[in-house]
Scaffold this motif. Sequence first.
Motif, PDB file in Angstrom:
ATOM      1  N   ARG A 156       0.992  -1.312  -0.005  1.00 10.92           N
ATOM      2  CA  ARG A 156       0.425  -0.081  -0.269  1.00 10.92           C
ATOM      3  C   ARG A 156       0.486   0.904   0.145  1.00 10.92           C
ATOM      4  NH1 ARG A 156      -5.520  -1.464   1.325  1.00 10.92           N
ATOM      5  NH2 ARG A 156      -5.684  -3.034   2.774  1.00 10.92           N
ATOM      6  N   VAL A 160       0.412   4.861  -1.565  1.00 14.30           N
ATOM      7  CA  VAL A 160      -0.019   6.086  -0.996  1.00 14.30           C
ATOM      8  C   VAL A 160       0.638   7.148  -1.195  1.00 14.30           C
ATOM      9  CG1 VAL A 160       0.170   6.720   1.388  1.00 14.30           C
ATOM     10  CG2 VAL A 160      -1.038   4.512   0.811  1.00 14.30           C
ATOM     11  N   ARG A 199      -7.034   8.161  -1.589  1.00 16.68           N
ATOM     12  CA  ARG A 199      -6.527   8.570  -0.143  1.00 16.68           C
ATOM     13  C   ARG A 199      -7.640   9.234   0.539  1.00 16.68           C
ATOM     14  NH1 ARG A 199      -1.555  11.041   3.012  1.00 16.68           N
ATOM     15  NH2 ARG A 199      -2.102   9.663   4.937  1.00 16.68           N
ATOM     16  N   THR A 201      -9.058  10.297   4.539  1.00 12.81           N
ATOM     17  CA  THR A 201      -8.925  10.087   5.401  1.00 12.81           C
ATOM     18  C   THR A 201      -9.841  10.777   6.788  1.00 12.81           C
ATOM     19  OG1 THR A 201      -6.891  11.097   4.867  1.00 12.81           O
ATOM     20  CG2 THR A 201      -7.788  11.896   7.455  1.00 12.81           C
ATOM     21  N   SER A 211      -6.443   6.096   8.875  1.00  8.83           N
ATOM     22  CA  SER A 211      -6.689   6.011   7.081  1.00  8.83           C
ATOM     23  C   SER A 211      -7.926   5.530   6.599  1.00  8.83           C
ATOM     24  CB  SER A 211      -5.860   5.775   6.689  1.00  8.83           C
ATOM     25  OG  SER A 211      -6.112   4.748   5.067  1.00  8.83           O
TER      26      SER A 211
END
Length: 825
Positions: A156, A160, A199, A201, A211
Amino acid sequence: MSVPIAGPIASPLAGWLTSLDAVPDPVFAERMLGDGVAIDPIEGIVRAPVAGRIVTLHPARHAVTIESDAGAVLLIHVGLETVALGGEGFVAHVAEGDRVAAGDRLLSFDLDAVGRRAKSLITPIVLTNGEAFAIVPAGLDRMIAIGEPLFGLVRRDAAVQAITDGPVAERALVLPLRHGLHARPAARVAERARDFAARVTIVAADGRTASALSPVAMLALALPHGAPLQLHGQGEDAEPAVAAIAALIESGMGEGLAIAPVAAAPETETVAAPLPDRLHGVAAAPGMAAGPAWTPVRVRFDVAERGRGIEQEREALAEALHILRADTLPEEGALASIAEAHRAFLDDPELLTSAARGIAAGQSAGFAWRQAVGHFVGLLGGTGDARFAERIDDLRDLEARVLTVLTGTPATVAPPAGAILVADELLPSQLMALADSGLAGIATGGGGPTSHVAIIAAGLGWPMLAALGADVARIADGTMLLLDAGTATLTIDPPADTLATSRIAADRAAAFRAEAVARAHDPAATRDGARIEIFANLGSLEEARAAAQAGAEGCGLLRTEFLFLDRPSPPDEEEQVATYQAIADALGGRPLIVRTLDIGADKPAPYWPMPPEENPALGLRGLRLGLARPALLETQLRALARVTGDVKIMLPMVIEPAEVRRVRAMLAAIADAPPALGIMVETPAAAMLADALAVDADFFSIGSNDLSQYALAMDRGNPAVAARLDALHPAVLRLIAATVAGGATRDRWTGVCGGMAADPLAVPILIGLGITELSVPPSAVAETKARVRRTSLASARDLAQAALAADGAAAVRALARTYIEDIGA
């Protein structure tokens, strides 16, 4: 965008491959430890699924963690509830730190023997660092052989790190989940987030973030029903990702609960109740003080989420940690042990690794550190045990100390001299930073007498009250306060004559202390010649030295947990011998009573993972845990048998003679002339069976803190009831009287090593009940001896009989207060 593959994971066992959903344990089925699979084994061999390094090997040999060369961390947990077997039926072929190749043998286990005693043989294989890797399934519900592909891994962090720009989408919402953002919905959010490249959050109202790919990080936010939150997405598909996750959350996922609108009350109805004239709490450190209220300002650290560059942020965090590690530590006493524990947190590999991953993903050093601490705070908070709050405070404290260095923002502001600090909560480092500030005392709404803040306050000589309740936060700065730990009361804006009387009492107390210190090394006996030994409770070598200097006649309780906690593995026999011998030597030949390891409940050890208990105070703790896992207990007994000097062994949490006989048999097998063996009387069962226990136990020592909570059915870690938890309740005193009487049938002496031994009001009552040894904090030795000298055994017996006949703790304290005023103690 290409995503690198971390490589295939081979099956470590042979058997039926299935989903974690089939595991009859919510810790695994709900993926609290991470995603993975499970195998119902058909043979008792576990082999390495990858090449890498053994990170942890559980002492019970039922679980092993391996980190692959690519950085994936995999836990293999053989069976369910197999930790209770204490290693029986298991053989380890590796040790922590070993390098292994894929296919190397890690563990062997007796399939039949373990299967008969375990809840299940089903074995989870879990990826514990799911924030760095994602699992690529390879098919379930089939037979699998050792070495066959189990699943694949996708890294990952590379994906990211690639998302450093692109469209941004945000959405504010209120959490409709009836039970908050707990494990099940967090897992579903993470599953949905994996459908997108962006991504996403989750941002809590206080700025903490998690996350959306990490269920554990989301749990650490501890968001309750009705909590406001914000979704922040960045990347090419940020808008649909945020919309999809918001829709999932707002759907309630089968456990939605309507959020009632908050109606604005008319101004005429918003008048708060008047502040009481007096608040009642718990004495956390002895003494009396008067002065103006002062509330410390809790500094909020503003840290940017995105870093200035990976190497620059790594260097910044490393420099901050180096500065804190280089801080000068106190040389002795409680402050030294607390500071040493904080330094151990600074070297915690899991904490450092978590922060490093955040920095590698583009976060700033401060943001990554806050996230790493928040993760572990969430894990502790998720246990549901209120006593973990003190360890959470330590972690939050550590967060603030690092952010102070990173941002250059001072964490504390100096108070006016002679002030009484008032706060709902207080961190250890905040208090340590005020050591030379001239504070007069401390009053907190929460906390308790066993917190690090209370220990620091006592060490600095500041009287302290805790568990005073929410009204503490309403006290305005400058309000005159009178703090009396003797009566556990905080008087708000007292009359002038009350203040004058308190100052006279404070002067009298100072004169009494000066006289006591001058005779600190003289033996203690009552006016009519009854000898009472005054020992010290210890928790480190530094405290042993301090106790000897303070005039203690020995150690009535050495808490050995300081050797076992805050480390990845238990101390071996040689380390224990060296430590116990150093403490015995520091006491200069005086008696040393060592309590065997008392962990469990509020003192967990990382190498003995225990499932959450609904009521840990009534669970697997103390001696019962030692007998369930005898290898560690036997190592400690062997070490204690080798120490030279006047050493005695004391067993915690005993409830019946059979437990003492088991330990005595262990000692007989270890040493030809084993040390004396006594018990702590902490349970009503032990008090009521004292005559039977006296057959096998050489002495008794009352653990008044636990005995009180069990007798009165009040959790001593719960501020809501802590103010009423009083060891001078007649029910507790009757249990102590029964213990003394039971011990006398076999000529066994009884001491007290709990908190009441240092309570000025309790000392004459305990003497009157027949207690012949009091073990107190080193700082209380001199004054306790002085109180004994002003007491007569005959009058103390009369006082004790009156106390036994009283109808409550308040009546007992009134009797005792009159008595000590009459004798000037």
